[in-house]
Design a protein around this motif. Structure first.
Motif, mmCIF file in Angstrom:
data_model
loop_
_atom_site.group_PDB
_atom_site.id
_atom_site.type_symbol
_atom_site.label_atom_id
_atom_site.label_comp_id
_atom_site.label_asym_id
_atom_site.label_seq_id
_atom_site.Cartn_x
_atom_site.Cartn_y
_atom_site.Cartn_z
ATOM 1 N N THR A 1 0.830 -1.207 0.000
ATOM 2 C CA THR A 1 0.000 0.000 0.000
ATOM 3 C C THR A 1 0.865 1.257 0.000
ATOM 4 N N ALA A 2 1.924 1.269 0.820
ATOM 5 C CA ALA A 2 2.814 2.426 0.884
ATOM 6 C C ALA A 2 3.502 2.664 -0.454
ATOM 7 N N TYR A 3 3.903 1.574 -1.108
ATOM 8 C CA TYR A 3 4.530 1.703 -2.425
ATOM 9 C C TYR A 3 3.549 2.307 -3.432
ATOM 10 N N ARG A 4 2.331 1.808 -3.479
ATOM 11 C CA ARG A 4 1.351 2.305 -4.444
ATOM 12 C C ARG A 4 0.952 3.754 -4.143
ATOM 13 N N ASP A 5 0.888 4.102 -2.875
ATOM 14 C CA ASP A 5 0.614 5.502 -2.526
ATOM 15 C C ASP A 5 1.721 6.415 -3.050
ATOM 16 N N TYR A 6 2.948 5.944 -2.946
ATOM 17 C CA TYR A 6 4.090 6.731 -3.439
ATOM 18 C C TYR A 6 4.010 6.916 -4.948
ATOM 19 N N VAL A 7 3.711 5.843 -5.660
ATOM 20 C CA VAL A 7 3.612 5.928 -7.125
ATOM 21 C C VAL A 7 2.433 6.818 -7.529
ATOM 22 N N GLN A 8 1.313 6.658 -6.840
ATOM 23 C CA GLN A 8 0.130 7.461 -7.147
ATOM 24 C C GLN A 8 0.405 8.952 -6.915
ATOM 25 N N ALA A 9 1.297 9.263 -5.990
ATOM 26 C CA ALA A 9 1.649 10.655 -5.723
ATOM 27 C C ALA A 9 2.665 11.195 -6.730
ATOM 28 N N GLY A 10 2.984 10.379 -7.751
ATOM 29 C CA GLY A 10 3.915 10.828 -8.779
ATOM 30 C C GLY A 10 5.350 10.423 -8.541
ATOM 31 N N GLY A 11 5.583 9.522 -7.565
ATOM 32 C CA GLY A 11 6.940 9.109 -7.241
ATOM 33 C C GLY A 11 7.580 8.269 -8.318
ATOM 34 N N SER A 12 8.879 8.471 -8.513
ATOM 35 C CA SER A 12 9.643 7.719 -9.508
ATOM 36 C C SER A 12 10.275 6.501 -8.857
ATOM 37 N N VAL A 13 10.345 5.415 -9.640
ATOM 38 C CA VAL A 13 10.927 4.165 -9.164
ATOM 39 C C VAL A 13 11.993 3.716 -10.148
ATOM 40 N N LYS A 14 13.133 3.320 -9.602
ATOM 41 C CA LYS A 14 14.243 2.847 -10.431
ATOM 42 C C LYS A 14 14.743 1.528 -9.863
ATOM 43 N N THR A 15 14.971 0.569 -10.735
ATOM 44 C CA THR A 15 15.538 -0.703 -10.297
ATOM 45 C C THR A 15 17.037 -0.534 -10.075
#
Length: 487
Positions: A98-112
């Motif tokens: 849930t915390a991860y999806r909230d971050y992405v929904q807020a426009g957060g960028s994710v990098k492997t």
């Protein structure tokens, strides 16, 4: 610096606190995670207010969820936050997902995470691995830890530096070297001993608003030592009220050890200090410290009158393991006096083990290994188990010296975090023996004298190092600061 709670917990106990808070006090896990992420964000912005960009390294457990919350809050505050993932974040579970999806929904960028890429940020948040780690770190996680340590950037660890064992304070293969560790709900005992000082940095605690009643449900047995003021002296006190310490040691070539123990006992307030030592230097030992009463002792018969007058004995500083030392060692052990045993007293004890309730044993890891018929390396792998084993085998109070000295009694293990690397010089243990003996002489019981003695000894070293630096710190440099502290 924040005043930390006194109680320390094992990782399993902290998990139980989490469970009680969630299941029995109906605090949603997601609420605790949001509070933890918020505490991380407050920590990093408070300590590094000019930071504009973060690289938040996230693993595959709940620790990652705290990291995603912190990253989201950073974005909402206008900072450039990038989540660097080790593992597939879509495979996270429960509140962390849930915390991860909230971050992405807020426009957060994710990098492997990729080994060859440099970390481009002002600060790193380590949310890779939590307190549940129980095996060596390998693979991509080990590479990510190496990249963080190689970056030279400030690092805030979430709950515990990734790779550090929460119970022993030792790295499991490798660990993040943090500048600050924001830890939650219960302080982990491994943050305060072992090699933790090399990895944890400053420790910042947040209880996440968990009610006190939750903590009442878990019985701790490990505590941080804090200084307790000594009782004021009666205005009509005289030297006889302040106790008589007998230091037994100082074989040929080692007179300085007994001398330092004796002066330390005086500096913390003992009324009288006698030193039973070799006749060859007894008349010279107190030339520039005439308050010490130095007696030449060559046999048990010579020692017994001094033993009769003493309230407490410091046995071992410079004692040696030859016939002279063995004779005096045996004579002291046949008495029922409270005693502090160190140095060659411990080595002689290791060769003929016995138990006493009235003594304090103060080994460093090498001496502890000999007492346990093991090795220093084995002792350092789990200092809590080692100090408990010494106390169980020999009775009394066991003090395992080192970074995060442990003091084990029949009721608890106390941890002292005072002291610094400048103490890696000869004579420090002799001074500690004198400090503890001097406190017993003034009426402290053996447990309190051991705990307070270790704390004061390390604190005196910290004050001395603050004045002149750590390198070149001498054991005798602690003496004026000991006098200051006990007053």
């Amino acid at each position: 610096m924040q005043k930390l709670p006194e109680i320390l917990y094992r990782a399993a106990q902290v998990r139980e606190l989490d469970r009680i808070a969630i299941e029995e006090f109906n605090i949603p896990g997601c609420a605790l995670m949001r509070r933890a992420g918020g505490a991380v964000f407050e920590c990093l912005t408070g300590k590094w207010p000019t930071v504009r960009s973060l690289a938040v390294f996230c693993g595959s457990g709940n620790n990652a969820g705290d990291g995603y919350v912190a990253a989201r809050l950073a974005r909402e505050a206008g900072l450039d936050a990038l989540a660097v993932c080790v593992g597939d974040p879509e495979k996270l579970k429960g509140d962390a997902l849930t915390a991860y999806r909230d971050y992405v929904q807020a426009g957060g960028s994710v990098k492997t995470f990729e080994t060859e890429h440099a970390i481009e940020a002002d600060l790193v948040v380590d949310a890779l691995l939590g307190t549940g780690l129980d095996r060596s770190v390998t693979g991509l996680y080990a590479e990510a830890i190496a990249a963080i340590n190689r970056s030279g950037l400030p690092v805030v660890a979430v709950d515990i530096p990734s790779g550090l064992n929460a119970d022993t304070g030792n790295p499991l293969g490798c660990a993040v070297k943090a500048d600050c560790t924001a830890t939650f709900i219960g302080l982990k005992q491994g943050l305060f001993t072992g090699q933790a000082a090399e990895y944890a940095g400053e420790i910042v605690y947040d209880g996440l608003a968990v009610p006190d009643a939750v903590f009442d449900r878990v019985n701790p047995d490990v505590f941080l030592v804090g200084q307790k003021p000594l009782m004021p002296r009666h205005r009509c006190a005289h030297k006889g009220n302040m106790g008589h310490v007998l230091v037994v040691g100082g074989d040929l070539g080692f007179s300085g050890a007994a001398r330092m123990a004796g002066e330390a006992a005086l500096r913390v307030g003992a009324g009288l200090v006698s030193i039973a030592t070799r006749s060859e230097h007894a008349g010279l030992m107190n030339l520039n410290r005439p308050e010490l009463m130095c007696r030449g002792v060559e046999s048990e018969a010579d020692l017994l009158p001094l033993l009769d007058k003493a309230n407490v004995v410091a046995l071992g500083p410079g004692l040696g393991q030859k016939e002279w030392g063995r004779t005096l060692f045996g004579a002291v052990l046949r008495s029922e006096k409270p005693m502090v045993v160190d140095a060659d007293g411990l080595n002689l004890l290791a060769s003929a083990p016995m138990g006493k309730s009235c003594w304090i044993l103060t080994p460093h890891p090498g001496e502890a290994g000999r007492l346990l018929h093991s090795s220093a390396q084995s002792v350092e792998r789990d200092r809590f188990s080692a100090v408990s084993a010494i106390r169980a085998a020999y009775g009394g109070i066991a003090v395992l010296k080192g970074a995060g000295t442990l003091i084990a009694s029949d009721s608890r293990i106390a941890v002292s975090t005072t002291g610094n690397p400048g103490m890696a010089s000869g004579g420090m243990g002799d001074v500690l023996s004198g400090v503890i003996a001097g406190l017993i002489a003034q009426g402290l019981d053996v447990q309190e004298a051991a705990e307070q003695g270790v704390f004061l000894h390390g604190r005196a070293a910290d004050l001395a190092a603050a004045r002149d630096g750590e390198r070149g710190l001498l054991a005798t440099d602690l003496l004026p600061f000991l006098k200051q502290l006990v007053n």
